[in-house]
Scaffold this motif. Sequence first.
Motif, PDB file in Angstrom:
ATOM      1  N   LEU A 125       1.040  -1.044   0.046  1.00 27.09           N
ATOM      2  CA  LEU A 125       0.113  -0.087  -0.089  1.00 27.09           C
ATOM      3  C   LEU A 125       0.849   1.139   0.048  1.00 27.09           C
ATOM      4  O   LEU A 125       0.312   2.240  -0.707  1.00 27.09           O
ATOM      5  CB  LEU A 125      -0.832   0.015   1.142  1.00 27.09           C
ATOM      6  CG  LEU A 125      -2.116   1.133   1.378  1.00 27.09           C
ATOM      7  CD1 LEU A 125      -3.030   0.682   0.086  1.00 27.09           C
ATOM      8  CD2 LEU A 125      -2.677   0.889   2.616  1.00 27.09           C
ATOM      9  N   ALA A 127       0.799   3.988  -3.124  1.00 22.63           N
ATOM     10  CA  ALA A 127       0.738   5.371  -2.468  1.00 22.63           C
ATOM     11  C   ALA A 127       1.933   6.614  -2.938  1.00 22.63           C
ATOM     12  O   ALA A 127       1.850   7.576  -3.513  1.00 22.63           O
ATOM     13  CB  ALA A 127       0.587   5.444  -1.054  1.00 22.63           C
ATOM     14  N   SER A 155      -3.368   4.062  -4.443  1.00 21.02           N
ATOM     15  CA  SER A 155      -3.664   3.553  -3.097  1.00 21.02           C
ATOM     16  C   SER A 155      -5.158   3.137  -2.633  1.00 21.02           C
ATOM     17  O   SER A 155      -5.294   2.371  -2.203  1.00 21.02           O
ATOM     18  CB  SER A 155      -2.980   4.676  -2.171  1.00 21.02           C
ATOM     19  OG  SER A 155      -3.845   5.922  -2.401  1.00 21.02           O
ATOM     20  N   CYS A 192      -6.048  -0.458  -4.380  1.00 23.37           N
ATOM     21  CA  CYS A 192      -5.389  -1.085  -3.537  1.00 23.37           C
ATOM     22  C   CYS A 192      -6.084  -1.370  -2.101  1.00 23.37           C
ATOM     23  O   CYS A 192      -6.372  -2.540  -1.874  1.00 23.37           O
ATOM     24  CB  CYS A 192      -3.758  -0.893  -3.448  1.00 23.37           C
ATOM     25  SG  CYS A 192      -2.778  -2.054  -2.542  1.00 23.37           S
ATOM     26  N   ALA A 197      -3.783   4.696   3.334  1.00 20.94           N
ATOM     27  CA  ALA A 197      -3.918   5.141   1.868  1.00 20.94           C
ATOM     28  C   ALA A 197      -4.352   6.457   1.748  1.00 20.94           C
ATOM     29  O   ALA A 197      -3.604   7.083   0.983  1.00 20.94           O
ATOM     30  CB  ALA A 197      -4.937   4.001   1.450  1.00 20.94           C
ATOM     31  N   SER A 237      -1.497   9.353   1.030  1.00 26.02           N
ATOM     32  CA  SER A 237      -1.660   9.839  -0.397  1.00 26.02           C
ATOM     33  C   SER A 237      -1.725  11.368  -0.306  1.00 26.02           C
ATOM     34  O   SER A 237      -1.168  11.995  -1.221  1.00 26.02           O
ATOM     35  CB  SER A 237      -2.776   9.062  -1.058  1.00 26.02           C
ATOM     36  OG  SER A 237      -2.461   7.739  -1.265  1.00 26.02           O
TER      37      SER A 237
END
Length: 334
Positions: free
Chosen positions: A222, A226, A234, A237, A279, A283
């Motif tokens: 992850l 990202a 991300s 996923c 995530a 991000s």
Amino acid sequence: MVRTQDLSRPVVVGLQTLAVAAAYFAAGRLGLLRQLVVEGAVFTPIWPPTGIALAGLLIFGLRCWPGITLGALLIVMSITKFGADLLGNLIGGTAAPICSYLMLRKVGFRTDLSRLRDGLALVFLGAFTGMLISATTGVCLLVATGKLAADDFWTVWPAWWVGDAMGVLIVTPLLLVLHGARWPPHFSRWKEALGVALIACVFVPLATLSSVSLMFLVYPLLIWVALRFQLAGSMLCALFASVMATIAATDEIGPFAGLNHVQVMFKLQAFNGSMALTALLLSAVIVEQHNTRRSVERACQELAEVLEHLTAGETPPGRPPRPEQSRGGPHGLE
């Protein structure tokens, strides 16, 4: 021309409302495919319609709220008979995303999620705070109608709340990214993206379905996604991992084997929640840093151009020329 615009506006609003209702209903039917039973109450670990509802409000505005109610009504009518308790669920299910939307608007939320504050606002206001309304309303109605014992309130309520919040944490960012993306997309790193997808298809099922507790293997993947593909990668996923973990939990296999329903619920929601938070927030930090770096690079480039023109004795582009000084006296006479 004015009459045409006046006629087209209600049509556009109506189409947007129907689109939200259709997406809400479709997401609800998908969410109902996997359910958990805790103390006799049935709930979904991830309730995608909450994410659909909040994304629709953020994209189309507050005028599409009837679509949320219509979608929720269609879901209710497809699974059971309509009653007074279900009416309360419709009200709570509509009020929750509306309150989340109003809170996000109040703090200046940007739908591109380009700042860390936007990610934090979506987590703590859009998901955690707003979904308190739907969870509290739904569980209170179960207790009031005798479908749930009062002693089981604090066992069922977290499951309902986290399920609604997970819909916001996973579905809403993904829809906002898709809405703001440029089409057709430019795949400059398609080979890397294909490699990551293949690795995810191997490691995520291994981590979530294996009898050995290996769910921690999802986090390095992850983080990698990202760093390389920001929010779009991300969240895709995270969505895939959440779906696989939900399948394992509802089938009581892999790391969820041998656990009672309450333990399965807490373990699954802890995994899904921590993964979605990782995530989304990671991000948002990466996107904010990239935007800051691009802003600094543009400022440095503009400064270099200005210095280059000043050194050459020219007027920098975009700046007014300096007034020429007169050769004579104060009135310009020789």
